[in-house]
Design a protein around this motif. Structure first.
Motif, short mmCIF file in Angstrom:
data_model
loop_
_atom_site.label_atom_id
_atom_site.label_comp_id
_atom_site.label_asym_id
_atom_site.label_seq_id
_atom_site.Cartn_x
_atom_site.Cartn_y
_atom_site.Cartn_z
N ILE B 39 0.87 -1.17 0.00
CA ILE B 39 0.00 0.00 0.00
C ILE B 39 0.91 1.23 0.00
O ILE B 39 1.99 1.21 0.59
CB ILE B 39 -0.88 0.04 1.28
N TRP B 49 -4.10 0.97 -2.37
CA TRP B 49 -3.67 -0.43 -2.45
C TRP B 49 -2.98 -0.67 -3.79
O TRP B 49 -3.51 -0.32 -4.85
CB TRP B 49 -4.87 -1.35 -2.29
N HIS B 100 -2.47 -9.39 5.20
CA HIS B 100 -3.92 -9.45 5.11
C HIS B 100 -4.48 -10.47 6.09
O HIS B 100 -3.88 -11.54 6.27
CB HIS B 100 -4.35 -9.88 3.71
N TYR B 116 -8.52 -13.14 0.96
CA TYR B 116 -7.81 -12.12 1.73
C TYR B 116 -8.73 -10.94 1.98
O TYR B 116 -9.58 -10.60 1.13
CB TYR B 116 -6.52 -11.70 1.04
N TYR B 117 -8.53 -10.32 3.10
CA TYR B 117 -9.43 -9.25 3.55
C TYR B 117 -8.65 -8.01 3.95
O TYR B 117 -7.69 -7.63 3.28
CB TYR B 117 -10.29 -9.79 4.70
N TYR B 118 -9.03 -7.41 5.07
CA TYR B 118 -8.40 -6.18 5.54
C TYR B 118 -6.96 -6.46 5.96
O TYR B 118 -6.53 -7.61 6.07
CB TYR B 118 -9.20 -5.62 6.73
N MET B 119 -6.18 -5.35 6.18
CA MET B 119 -4.79 -5.49 6.59
C MET B 119 -4.69 -5.35 8.11
O MET B 119 -5.09 -4.32 8.66
CB MET B 119 -3.94 -4.41 5.91
N ASP B 120 -4.19 -6.38 8.77
CA ASP B 120 -4.19 -6.35 10.23
C ASP B 120 -2.82 -6.11 10.86
O ASP B 120 -2.73 -5.80 12.05
CB ASP B 120 -4.84 -7.61 10.81
N TRP B 122 0.88 -4.01 9.89
CA TRP B 122 1.53 -3.11 8.94
C TRP B 122 3.00 -2.91 9.31
O TRP B 122 3.37 -2.92 10.48
CB TRP B 122 0.86 -1.74 8.96
#
Lengths: 108, 132
Positions: B39, B49, B100, B116-120, B122
């Motif tokens: 990102i 993204w 993700h 895959y979903y949100y970024m948990d 970083w």
């Protein structure tokens, strides 16, 4: 692609007050696939909310999320000094994943 | 505790290739079948993204950059990488790598598909400036 529009652009409030941040999607975000992130200056985004209303691990319960159709809301019940930051919503229902433009929550 | 760290040149010349690496520590990049993403955030702007890779090498890209982007993974080094070709000043940004949240979707014919979903998680981000 799904466009997310956040409002207001800037929100000026005092500690102890209630904050309501909005995120409107240009089309349906099925299965509530929407997340909220908090970003402080010079830091990476931090996951707050996923699935529109589920708090991420370690997130205080003063943060809550809700949805109504294509409108999503992040509510901070009583603002703490550390809550003043920029908040982004993000949809992950369809590619490309997209973010809102952000709401800056500043101290009044 | 899982940590991600971006690395690479902070300055890239226009028309050249931006190359960044994300090193994963505190866990294996291939354990639990995670997806990993890139990102970016231009100065004073919002998040974008770029693309995502599965530990097996399957990639998904933002159509906005698909023709210029390659994301790869090296499980032996616990790293994944980003290449962005033919850069311009518009590619100046802070680049983040992230994990993700990933869930098993279905299994068929001896192989399984994950979503895959949100970024948990970083990384801290790395600033890349495109300038001659």
């Amino acid at each position: 692609e799904i466009v997310l529009t956040q409002s207001p652009g800037t929100l000026s409030l005092s500690p102890g007050e209630r904050a309501t941040l909005s995120c409107r999607a240009s089309q349906s975000v099925s299965s509530s696939y929407l997340a909220w992130y908090q970003q402080k200056p010079g830091q990476a985004p931090r996951l707050l909310i996923y699935g529109a209303s589920s708090r991420a691990t370690g997130i205080p319960d003063r943060f809550s999320g809700s949805e109504s159709g294509t409108d999503f809301t992040l509510t901070i019940s009583r603002l703490e000094p550390e809550d003043f930051a920029v908040y982004y919503c993000q949809q992950y229902v369809s590619s490309p994943f997209t973010f809102g433009q952000g709401t800056k929550l500043e101290i009044k | 505790q899982l940590q991600l760290q971006e690395s690479g040149p902070g300055l890239v010349k226009p028309s050249e290739t931006l190359s960044l690496t994300c090193t994963v520590s505190g866990g294996s990049i291939s354990s639990n079948s995670y997806y990993w993403g890139w990102i970016r955030q231009p100065p004073g702007k919002g998040l974008e993204w770029i693309g995502t890779i599965f530990y097996s090498g399957t990639t998904y890209y933002n159509p906005s950059h698909k023709s210029r982007v390659t994301i790869s993974v090296d499980t032996s080094k616990n790293q994944f990488s980003l290449e962005l070709r033919s850069v311009t000043a518009a590619d100046t940004a802070v680049y983040y790598c992230a994990r993700h949240h990933t869930q098993l979707g279905y299994c068929s014919g001896g192989s399984c598909h994950y979503y895959y979903y949100y970024m948990d998680v970083w990384g801290k981000g790395t600033t890349v400036t495109v300038s001659s």
